[in-house]
Design a protein around this motif. Sequence first.
Motif, PDB file in Angstrom:
ATOM      1  N   ALA A  37      45.351 -56.518  21.105  1.00 49.77           N
ATOM      2  CA  ALA A  37      45.633 -56.456  19.416  1.00 49.77           C
ATOM      3  C   ALA A  37      44.894 -57.906  19.128  1.00 49.77           C
ATOM      4  N   ARG A  38      44.936 -57.856  17.765  1.00 51.93           N
ATOM      5  CA  ARG A  38      44.701 -59.565  17.236  1.00 51.93           C
ATOM      6  C   ARG A  38      46.008 -60.627  17.498  1.00 51.93           C
ATOM      7  N   ARG A  39      46.924 -60.193  17.092  1.00 53.49           N
ATOM      8  CA  ARG A  39      48.241 -61.378  17.194  1.00 53.49           C
ATOM      9  C   ARG A  39      48.595 -61.167  18.945  1.00 53.49           C
ATOM     10  N   GLU A  40      47.964 -62.285  19.305  1.00 51.00           N
ATOM     11  CA  GLU A  40      48.344 -62.316  20.730  1.00 51.00           C
ATOM     12  C   GLU A  40      49.701 -63.101  21.014  1.00 51.00           C
ATOM     13  N   ASP A  41      50.368 -63.812  20.191  1.00 51.99           N
ATOM     14  CA  ASP A  41      51.676 -64.230  20.476  1.00 51.99           C
ATOM     15  C   ASP A  41      52.605 -63.075  20.395  1.00 51.99           C
ATOM     16  N   ARG A  42      52.478 -62.135  19.397  1.00 52.53           N
ATOM     17  CA  ARG A  42      53.365 -60.794  19.624  1.00 52.53           C
ATOM     18  C   ARG A  42      53.062 -60.103  21.083  1.00 52.53           C
ATOM     19  N   LEU A  43      52.055 -60.101  21.430  1.00 57.39           N
ATOM     20  CA  LEU A  43      51.647 -59.330  22.857  1.00 57.39           C
ATOM     21  C   LEU A  43      52.323 -60.250  23.840  1.00 57.39           C
ATOM     22  N   GLY A  44      52.316 -61.424  23.996  1.00 55.30           N
ATOM     23  CA  GLY A  44      52.745 -62.466  24.812  1.00 55.30           C
ATOM     24  C   GLY A  44      54.286 -62.043  24.912  1.00 55.30           C
ATOM     25  N   GLU A  45      55.099 -62.140  23.853  1.00 55.38           N
ATOM     26  CA  GLU A  45      56.512 -61.866  23.520  1.00 55.38           C
ATOM     27  C   GLU A  45      56.715 -60.179  24.298  1.00 55.38           C
ATOM     28  N   LEU A  46      56.084 -59.250  23.872  1.00 55.22           N
ATOM     29  CA  LEU A  46      56.062 -57.958  24.371  1.00 55.22           C
ATOM     30  C   LEU A  46      55.923 -58.008  25.905  1.00 55.22           C
ATOM     31  N   ALA A  47      54.845 -58.570  26.401  1.00 49.93           N
ATOM     32  CA  ALA A  47      54.684 -58.492  27.838  1.00 49.93           C
ATOM     33  C   ALA A  47      55.890 -59.207  28.580  1.00 49.93           C
ATOM     34  N   ASP A  48      56.447 -60.370  28.101  1.00 51.15           N
ATOM     35  CA  ASP A  48      57.664 -60.922  28.626  1.00 51.15           C
ATOM     36  C   ASP A  48      58.649 -60.047  28.637  1.00 51.15           C
ATOM     37  N   ASP A  49      59.110 -59.209  27.569  1.00 52.01           N
ATOM     38  CA  ASP A  49      60.168 -58.274  27.367  1.00 52.01           C
ATOM     39  C   ASP A  49      60.051 -57.099  28.620  1.00 52.01           C
ATOM     40  N   ILE A  50      58.842 -56.682  28.569  1.00 52.07           N
ATOM     41  CA  ILE A  50      58.267 -55.632  29.621  1.00 52.07           C
ATOM     42  C   ILE A  50      58.692 -55.803  31.026  1.00 52.07           C
ATOM     43  N   ARG A  51      58.118 -57.265  31.422  1.00 56.76           N
ATOM     44  CA  ARG A  51      58.359 -57.998  32.724  1.00 56.76           C
ATOM     45  C   ARG A  51      59.764 -57.886  32.941  1.00 56.76           C
ATOM     46  N   ALA A  52      60.507 -58.181  32.087  1.00 54.71           N
ATOM     47  CA  ALA A  52      61.984 -58.353  32.097  1.00 54.71           C
ATOM     48  C   ALA A  52      62.790 -57.013  32.594  1.00 54.71           C
ATOM     49  N   ARG A  53      62.177 -55.972  32.123  1.00 55.03           N
ATOM     50  CA  ARG A  53      62.851 -54.851  32.247  1.00 55.03           C
ATOM     51  C   ARG A  53      62.358 -53.850  33.357  1.00 55.03           C
ATOM     52  N   SER A  54      60.921 -53.969  33.603  1.00 53.48           N
ATOM     53  CA  SER A  54      60.332 -53.048  34.515  1.00 53.48           C
ATOM     54  C   SER A  54      59.473 -53.825  35.490  1.00 53.48           C
ATOM     55  N   ASN A  55      59.356 -53.173  36.576  1.00 54.83           N
ATOM     56  CA  ASN A  55      58.564 -53.993  37.735  1.00 54.83           C
ATOM     57  C   ASN A  55      56.894 -53.597  37.689  1.00 54.83           C
ATOM     58  N   VAL A  56      56.435 -53.745  36.543  1.00 51.02           N
ATOM     59  CA  VAL A  56      55.144 -53.137  36.236  1.00 51.02           C
ATOM     60  C   VAL A  56      54.175 -54.588  35.871  1.00 51.02           C
ATOM     61  N   GLU A  57      52.900 -54.438  36.065  1.00 46.47           N
ATOM     62  CA  GLU A  57      52.007 -55.429  35.763  1.00 46.47           C
ATOM     63  C   GLU A  57      51.429 -55.530  34.243  1.00 46.47           C
ATOM     64  N   VAL A  58      51.649 -56.681  33.617  1.00 42.31           N
ATOM     65  CA  VAL A  58      51.070 -56.599  32.270  1.00 42.31           C
ATOM     66  C   VAL A  58      50.137 -57.715  31.935  1.00 42.31           C
ATOM     67  N   SER A  59      48.929 -57.457  31.417  1.00 44.46           N
ATOM     68  CA  SER A  59      48.148 -58.569  31.121  1.00 44.46           C
ATOM     69  C   SER A  59      47.716 -58.182  29.539  1.00 44.46           C
ATOM     70  N   VAL A  60      47.677 -59.419  28.685  1.00 50.20           N
ATOM     71  CA  VAL A  60      47.249 -59.307  27.191  1.00 50.20           C
ATOM     72  C   VAL A  60      45.881 -59.755  26.741  1.00 50.20           C
ATOM     73  N   ALA A  61      45.356 -59.313  25.794  1.00 53.38           N
ATOM     74  CA  ALA A  61      44.153 -60.055  25.405  1.00 53.38           C
ATOM     75  C   ALA A  61      44.094 -59.951  23.850  1.00 53.38           C
ATOM     76  N   ALA A  62      43.929 -61.015  23.083  1.00 57.19           N
ATOM     77  CA  ALA A  62      43.514 -60.861  21.803  1.00 57.19           C
ATOM     78  C   ALA A  62      42.108 -60.472  21.699  1.00 57.19           C
ATOM     79  N   VAL A  63      42.194 -59.179  20.844  1.00 62.27           N
ATOM     80  CA  VAL A  63      40.950 -58.458  20.908  1.00 62.27           C
ATOM     81  C   VAL A  63      40.924 -57.679  19.590  1.00 62.27           C
ATOM     82  N   ASP A  64      39.867 -58.185  18.806  1.00 64.56           N
ATOM     83  CA  ASP A  64      39.769 -57.400  17.453  1.00 64.56           C
ATOM     84  C   ASP A  64      38.981 -56.200  17.547  1.00 64.56           C
ATOM     85  N   VAL A  65      39.170 -54.864  17.565  1.00 63.12           N
ATOM     86  CA  VAL A  65      38.487 -53.989  17.946  1.00 63.12           C
ATOM     87  C   VAL A  65      37.177 -53.756  17.137  1.00 63.12           C
TER      88      VAL A  65
END
Length: 257
Positions: A37-65
């Motif tokens: 997505a464009r808002r990388e700060d939000r993606l970072g927070e979401l990734a932290d949230d997911i990592r805290a709940r699930s044992n999955v790999e998450v990577s994020v990138a600021a991309v304007d489609v």
Amino acid sequence: MSRIRGRLALVTGASAGIGRACALRLAEDGADLVLWARREDRLGELADDIRARSNVEVSVAAVDVRDRAAVFAEAERSIAAGRVPDMLINNAGLGAGLAPVHEGSLDDWDRMIDTNVKGLLFVTRAILPAMVERGSGHVVNIGSIAGEQVYPSGNVYCASKFAVRAITEGTSIDLLGTPIRVSAVNPGLAETEFSLVRFEGDTERADRVYEGLEPLTAGDVAEAVSFVVNAPPHVNVSALQLLATDQRSVHHIHRED
Ligand code: NDP
Ligand code: 8X3
């Protein structure tokens, strides 16, 4: 039972609404995630949230489609690292304004066509060849009931979603004879940031869209996406329309006073 545990899903537009809910839902299914997505700060927070709940790999990138070079560079980086998505959830999109054609804003038209149509095409073109080469993959395009019916002043937004429908069907036909599946998930009214974006932060106007009815939630749509990507490999859900019980078409919406 999850069929996508350990598989990799790329979700575009994951910083809010349906994309965010898809990320959370697919993580529950055990899928690893690449979130754009464009808002990388939000993606970072979401990734932290997911990592805290699930044992999955998450990577994020600021991309304007809309940024063709950025889309291809990020896709190539992922593919070169051996991370070819098993699922591509083409969700990034927006409505911009709601005006009759003769009063429409050309800038709004550019934003909708560049994001909803060209952006979806860029991401698909950047990822799909690697899926074809590998011989597996699933593309899920988030369309809309607005891709099936036109409503007053919806003109260009509806046109962009009609285009998504044509692209989904065209991609699916082009991949006949391969194991790669192509699906559309077409929601009706879902309460997300969609109307807030469409009406440029006018919360009152945005709230009125959902007044007196119980709309879909982003989670409802994510549940449908999870169903689609969890279908057995010989089953392709080609299109799934999902409407609130209070909505039967773009023109038939029940509201309590
Ligand atoms: P939201 O506004 O809540 O979320 C939209 C997401 O798209 C955000 O994450 C936003 O991230 C991202 N996005 C927008 N423009 C771009 C861009 N240029 N590049 C990358 N990401 C972008 O809306 P929804 O969740 O409701 O919308 C998601 C999809 O669902 C859209 O395609 C929409 O058309 C479709 N849809 C929505 C319905 C509804 O009633 N809500 C019904 C039917 C379909 P960021 O701003 O950080 O880039
Ligand atoms: C978004 C839903 O009905 O507002 O695609 O166009 S609608």
